[in-house]
Structures are given as C-alpha cells and as structure tokens.
Design a protein around this motif. Sequence first.
Motif, short mmCIF file in Angstrom:
data_model
loop_
_atom_site.label_atom_id
_atom_site.label_comp_id
_atom_site.label_asym_id
_atom_site.label_seq_id
_atom_site.Cartn_x
_atom_site.Cartn_y
_atom_site.Cartn_z
N ARG A 194 0.84 -1.21 0.00
CA ARG A 194 0.00 0.00 0.00
C ARG A 194 0.87 1.26 0.00
NH1 ARG A 194 -4.16 -0.46 4.83
NH2 ARG A 194 -4.82 1.54 3.96
N PRO A 195 0.45 2.28 -0.75
CA PRO A 195 1.17 3.55 -0.68
C PRO A 195 0.87 4.23 0.66
CG PRO A 195 -0.76 3.76 -2.08
CD PRO A 195 -0.66 2.31 -1.70
N ASP A 230 1.49 8.09 3.10
CA ASP A 230 1.70 9.54 3.11
C ASP A 230 2.38 9.88 4.42
OD1 ASP A 230 1.48 12.32 2.87
OD2 ASP A 230 -0.56 12.34 3.66
N LEU A 260 4.77 11.39 -0.62
CA LEU A 260 4.18 10.13 -1.03
C LEU A 260 5.23 9.03 -0.94
CD1 LEU A 260 1.82 8.53 -2.30
CD2 LEU A 260 2.74 9.17 -4.54
N ILE A 261 4.89 7.96 -0.25
CA ILE A 261 5.77 6.79 -0.14
C ILE A 261 5.15 5.69 -0.99
CG2 ILE A 261 6.89 5.18 1.45
CD1 ILE A 261 7.58 8.14 2.00
N HIS A 262 5.84 5.33 -2.06
CA HIS A 262 5.33 4.33 -2.99
C HIS A 262 5.42 2.93 -2.39
CE1 HIS A 262 4.87 7.12 -6.31
NE2 HIS A 262 6.03 7.65 -5.96
N PRO A 263 4.56 2.01 -2.85
CA PRO A 263 4.64 0.64 -2.37
C PRO A 263 6.02 0.05 -2.65
CG PRO A 263 2.62 0.98 -3.64
CD PRO A 263 3.46 2.21 -3.80
N ALA A 264 6.55 -0.68 -1.69
CA ALA A 264 7.86 -1.31 -1.83
C ALA A 264 8.00 -2.37 -0.75
CB ALA A 264 8.97 -0.28 -1.70
N THR A 288 11.29 1.28 3.60
CA THR A 288 11.49 2.23 2.51
C THR A 288 12.27 3.43 3.03
OG1 THR A 288 9.36 1.59 1.59
CG2 THR A 288 10.30 3.64 0.80
N GLN A 317 13.51 7.25 1.85
CA GLN A 317 13.24 8.28 0.85
C GLN A 317 13.83 9.61 1.30
OE1 GLN A 317 9.42 7.92 -0.78
NE2 GLN A 317 9.37 9.98 -1.62
N SER A 342 -1.49 11.45 -4.83
CA SER A 342 -1.31 10.23 -5.61
C SER A 342 -1.59 10.42 -7.09
CB SER A 342 -2.22 9.13 -5.06
OG SER A 342 -3.56 9.51 -5.13
N HIS A 368 -1.05 13.48 -8.76
CA HIS A 368 -0.23 14.59 -9.24
C HIS A 368 -1.06 15.78 -9.71
CE1 HIS A 368 3.21 12.03 -8.82
NE2 HIS A 368 2.66 11.13 -9.60
#
Length: 145
Positions: free
Chosen positions: A79-80, A82, A101-105, A109, A111, A138, A140
């Motif tokens: 899940r992404p 914030d 925004l923290i992208h799924p990984a 993570t 950043q 999410s 932009h």
Amino acid sequence: MTYQQIPQDRYGSRARTRPRPALRWLLTGVVLVALVGVAVIGYNNLGDPPIQGKQVAFEVLDDHSVRIVLEVQRDDPARPADCVVRSRAESGEEVGRKEVLIHPADGTTRQETVLRTSSRAITGEVYGCTYNVPEYLSTHTRPTG
C-alpha cells in the motif's frame, strides 16, 4: 434468653436470599464483555502502529531549505503511504511542512526530500505517517480552493 420476634408483616423477613443463578451468569457475561472491550481499545491505542516513519538524517542546505531522509516501515508494504515532514527554527517554531508520497515497496522504505522553509531551520523531522493518501498526492493534480 428470650428472643424478640419482629413482626414480619411490618419489617419483612430477615432470611437472606441468594441471587438467582441466571442473574449471576448475566452479570459475569457483562463484566467479561466489558473487559474484552477495554483490552481491544488498549491494544489499538498502545500496540504497534501499522505504519511508522522516522527521520534518519537531515541537512540544512541554506536559509530556506532542508534535506530530510526518512525511513518508513509498514505492516502492508503493497500500500502507498503519506508521511508529513516538518522543520523547526531555533525558537521551536515550525518553519516548513510537507507531505511526501511513499510508494509501495518491499521491506523498509528510505526516501529523501527537500523541504522549503520560511526561515532558517535547525532540524528536519517526520511528524507522522498514514495510509490515507490524499488524492492530489497520488494523482499529481494540485488542490484547488
């Protein structure tokens, strides 16, 4: 020794009555449900949060910007997320705030972001993280209004 008889019509019987078994079980059930409710509320408020963010490094670049490196651990890496980062001046006043925004990984993570400030900052920190990612972050698209 003589015992005085108390008129039962006037004062009632002195014999003790035991509570009915059904009432006793009902009260026991109500107490158990209340205890389980308190335990669930306590776990939700004091247990491990589903997402945690922390500042690993920061660097004051100039009088109006700070570079912040943050690390995010999630219970659901698909899940992404914030995260809100902020910086403070020497007085303790907040001089900058930004959502990242923290992208799924997979896994933890890390950043990096540059935060613009209104005056010279002395620190950069992670204020908090959530899975509730605003639409503008999410997609932009800039917020209006």
